[in-house]
Design a protein around this motif. Structure first.
Motif, PDB file in Angstrom:
ATOM      1  N   GLU A   1       0.522 -29.485 -10.163  1.00 19.60           N
ATOM      2  CA  GLU A   1       1.486 -30.568 -10.041  1.00 19.60           C
ATOM      3  C   GLU A   1       1.784 -31.334  -8.901  1.00 19.60           C
ATOM      4  O   GLU A   1       1.690 -32.564  -8.900  1.00 19.60           O
ATOM      5  N   LEU A   2       1.317 -30.789  -7.750  1.00 22.88           N
ATOM      6  CA  LEU A   2       1.532 -31.303  -6.594  1.00 22.88           C
ATOM      7  C   LEU A   2       0.204 -32.392  -6.269  1.00 22.88           C
ATOM      8  O   LEU A   2       0.333 -33.131  -5.675  1.00 22.88           O
TER       9      LEU A   2
ATOM     10  N   ARG B   1       8.769 -22.815  -7.016  1.00 20.57           N
ATOM     11  CA  ARG B   1       8.266 -24.238  -7.606  1.00 20.57           C
ATOM     12  C   ARG B   1       8.951 -25.010  -6.689  1.00 20.57           C
ATOM     13  O   ARG B   1       8.579 -26.076  -5.881  1.00 20.57           O
ATOM     14  N   ALA B   2      10.412 -25.073  -6.507  1.00 23.73           N
ATOM     15  CA  ALA B   2      11.149 -25.970  -5.809  1.00 23.73           C
ATOM     16  C   ALA B   2      10.923 -25.861  -4.312  1.00 23.73           C
ATOM     17  O   ALA B   2      10.770 -26.839  -3.520  1.00 23.73           O
TER      18      ALA B   2
ATOM     19  N   VAL C   1       1.988 -25.197 -10.079  1.00 28.37           N
ATOM     20  CA  VAL C   1       2.497 -25.948  -8.647  1.00 28.37           C
ATOM     21  C   VAL C   1       1.415 -26.617  -7.864  1.00 28.37           C
ATOM     22  O   VAL C   1       1.586 -27.851  -7.593  1.00 28.37           O
TER      23      VAL C   1
ATOM     24  N   PRO D   1       5.459 -28.883   0.801  1.00 26.14           N
ATOM     25  CA  PRO D   1       3.861 -28.950   0.210  1.00 26.14           C
ATOM     26  C   PRO D   1       3.071 -28.573   1.110  1.00 26.14           C
ATOM     27  O   PRO D   1       2.168 -27.806   0.586  1.00 26.14           O
TER      28      PRO D   1
ATOM     29  N   HIS E   1       7.805 -27.820  -3.386  1.00 23.89           N
ATOM     30  CA  HIS E   1       8.005 -29.327  -3.655  1.00 23.89           C
ATOM     31  C   HIS E   1       8.871 -29.750  -2.233  1.00 23.89           C
ATOM     32  O   HIS E   1       8.561 -30.946  -2.065  1.00 23.89           O
ATOM     33  N   GLU E   2       9.638 -28.822  -1.880  1.00 22.80           N
ATOM     34  CA  GLU E   2      10.012 -29.394  -0.744  1.00 22.80           C
ATOM     35  C   GLU E   2       9.262 -29.283   0.681  1.00 22.80           C
ATOM     36  O   GLU E   2       9.384 -30.310   1.714  1.00 22.80           O
TER      37      GLU E   2
END
Length: 182
Positions: free
Chosen positions: A153-154, A91-92, A150, A98, A95-96
């Protein structure tokens, strides 16, 4: 005497990855990469045949990077904790990076096998959690759930309120419980 190389394939791919994240897919042009690495656009074609080939190289580099991150996520000896650490690292990473992350789950060219570096750590923790006979099924389930969460979320799709972090933890805990060898 041949002209010295002013850039390398690795520098071209890394520049492409950075441009992709900062300017999006539309901003990833051979000209933009050439400017970033300090050469003229025609010089790139000595190393990369086309923008599509560059995207394939960027995707493979992103998978390797994600695989390195997942492999380093932790090996505590506790399968439940290891799976939780792995999906949090997944997940991290999304986010870094995308846009690069989105390439990983895009259409795959036939005969392309670049997912190996990211698959091995997932299979390893899935086997420890669900048992070796269910490693592949568990790995697919973990990946599908984490990717779905994810992706939503994104995209900003969690707009009903509530704590998204708590929802992630809740889902991960329930999935780990469901997959664990009894």
């Amino acid at each position: 005497m041949p002209t010295p190389d002013r850039t390398s394939l690795a520098e071209i791919v890394e520049a492409g990855r950075d441009i992709l994240e900062s300017a999006g897919a539309a901003g990833l042009t051979m000209q933009a990469v050439a400017v970033r690495v300090g050469v003229r656009a025609p010089s790139l074609y000595k190393r990369v045949r086309s923008r599509d080939d560059l995207l394939a190289l960027i995707t493979a580099a992103t998978v390797r990077d994600l695989g390195t991150r997942l492999a380093a996520a932790g090996s505590t000896g506790d399968p439940r904790q290891d799976v939780a650490l792995l999906i949090r690292a997944f997940r991290a990473y999304a986010h870094e990076r995308p846009i690069g992350y989105g390439l990983i789950f895009g259409p795959v060219q036939p005969g392309t096998d670049y997912l190996g570096p990211a698959v091995e750590p997932v299979l390893r923790v899935a086997a420890a959690l669900a048992g070796p006979e269910h490693a592949l099924e568990a790995a697919r389930t973990l990946t599908a759930w984490a990717h779905g969460f994810v992706t939503m979320e994104l995209a900003g799709a969690f707009n009903l309120g509530g704590d998204v972090e708590a929802a992630f933890t809740f889902g991960a805990d329930r999935l780990i419980d469901a997959l664990a060898v009894r």
